[in-house]
Enzyme design. Structure first.
Site, PDB file in Angstrom:
ATOM      1  N   CYS A   1      17.549  -4.731  35.366  1.00 43.26           N
ATOM      2  CA  CYS A   1      17.570  -3.698  34.318  1.00 43.26           C
ATOM      3  C   CYS A   1      17.180  -4.313  32.980  1.00 43.26           C
ATOM      4  O   CYS A   1      17.132  -5.533  32.815  1.00 43.26           O
ATOM      5  CB  CYS A   1      18.954  -3.042  34.248  1.00 43.26           C
TER       6      CYS A   1
ATOM      7  N   GLU B   1      23.000  -9.978  37.855  1.00 40.54           N
ATOM      8  CA  GLU B   1      22.246 -10.989  37.115  1.00 40.54           C
ATOM      9  C   GLU B   1      23.055 -11.524  35.938  1.00 40.54           C
ATOM     10  O   GLU B   1      23.103 -12.731  35.685  1.00 40.54           O
ATOM     11  CB  GLU B   1      20.933 -10.399  36.573  1.00 40.54           C
TER      12      GLU B   1
ATOM     13  N   ILE C   1      29.774  -5.864  39.354  1.00 33.91           N
ATOM     14  CA  ILE C   1      31.211  -5.603  39.304  1.00 33.91           C
ATOM     15  C   ILE C   1      31.408  -4.305  38.522  1.00 33.91           C
ATOM     16  O   ILE C   1      31.186  -4.273  37.310  1.00 33.91           O
ATOM     17  CB  ILE C   1      31.957  -6.764  38.612  1.00 33.91           C
TER      18      ILE C   1
END
Ligand code: THU
Length: 191
Positions: free
Chosen positions: A143, A108, A96
């Site tokens: 990430c 995630e 988002i």
């Protein structure tokens, strides 16, 4: 050499768990039969971590569906995730983004925060599908920030991260492989 963690996406691996589609309203629920035994009772299948191939592929499908909801007008990189709880429930998430860029949230973390905010604390696996509009089979590994959020709630040695492309091909890593020697709650304990 063949990567033992790499799946074919073709299914068919018989697993130690049987999943059934539950009849919940709203979110679909997958029931993990035998989950009452907890982590200790679960058989780890080499190559698939805490889940079997069939379950991995079900999670990937849910991650792909979640990716359809991605709000990513700035990067045009669309990510979906599907997080499996120990009890067999699946929480999905998408990325988002925000016009100010900084407040953007990864798929995630959306999935984790949805789950934790509903009282979940025990997780087995997460599937992640990330690609631009014109996917050329690329993979999006989580990430660093998302790895750290996973480490807050999941055991590095067995929490299973399934990294898939839009064709459904995937490879599997444990959280510990993605975030070795991480900083966690244990580091804050006074000696
Ligand atoms: N992103 C994720 O949602 N998950 C990842 O694992 C990598 C990156 C998002 C953040 C941003 O919206 C877009 O992908 C490009 O970085």
């Amino acid at each position: 050499a063949a990567d033992p963690y790499r799946g074919t996406g073709s299914g068919g691996q018989s697993g130690s768990f049987v999943y059934e589609t539950g009849g919940g309203s709203g979110e679909e629920i997958l029931t993990v039969l035998g989950a009452h035994e907890g982590f200790a009772g679960m058989k780890r299948e080499k190559g698939f971590g805490m889940v079997d191939g069939e379950t991995a592929e079900k999670l990937i499908k849910k991650a792909m569906e979640a990716r359809e909801k991605a709000y990513a007008p700035y990067s045009r990189f669309y990510v979906g995730a599907a997080l499996l709880t120990e009890a067999g429930q699946v929480y999905t998430g998408c990325n988002i983004e925000n016009a100010a860029y900084g407040p953007s949230n990864c798929a995630e973390r959306t999935a984790f925060f949805k789950a934790v905010s509903e009282g979940e604390r025990s997780f087995l696996a997460i599937a992640i599908v990330g690609a631009g509009e014109e996917s050329s089979g690329q993979y999006a590994a989580p990430c660093g920030v998302c790895r750290q959020v996973m480490a807050e709630f999941c055991r590095p040695e067995d929490f299973t991260v399934i990294i898939a492309n839009t064709a459904g091909e995937y490879y599997v890593r444990t959280l510990g492989e993605l975030l070795p020697d991480g900083f966690g709650a244990a580091n804050l304990q006074k000696t």
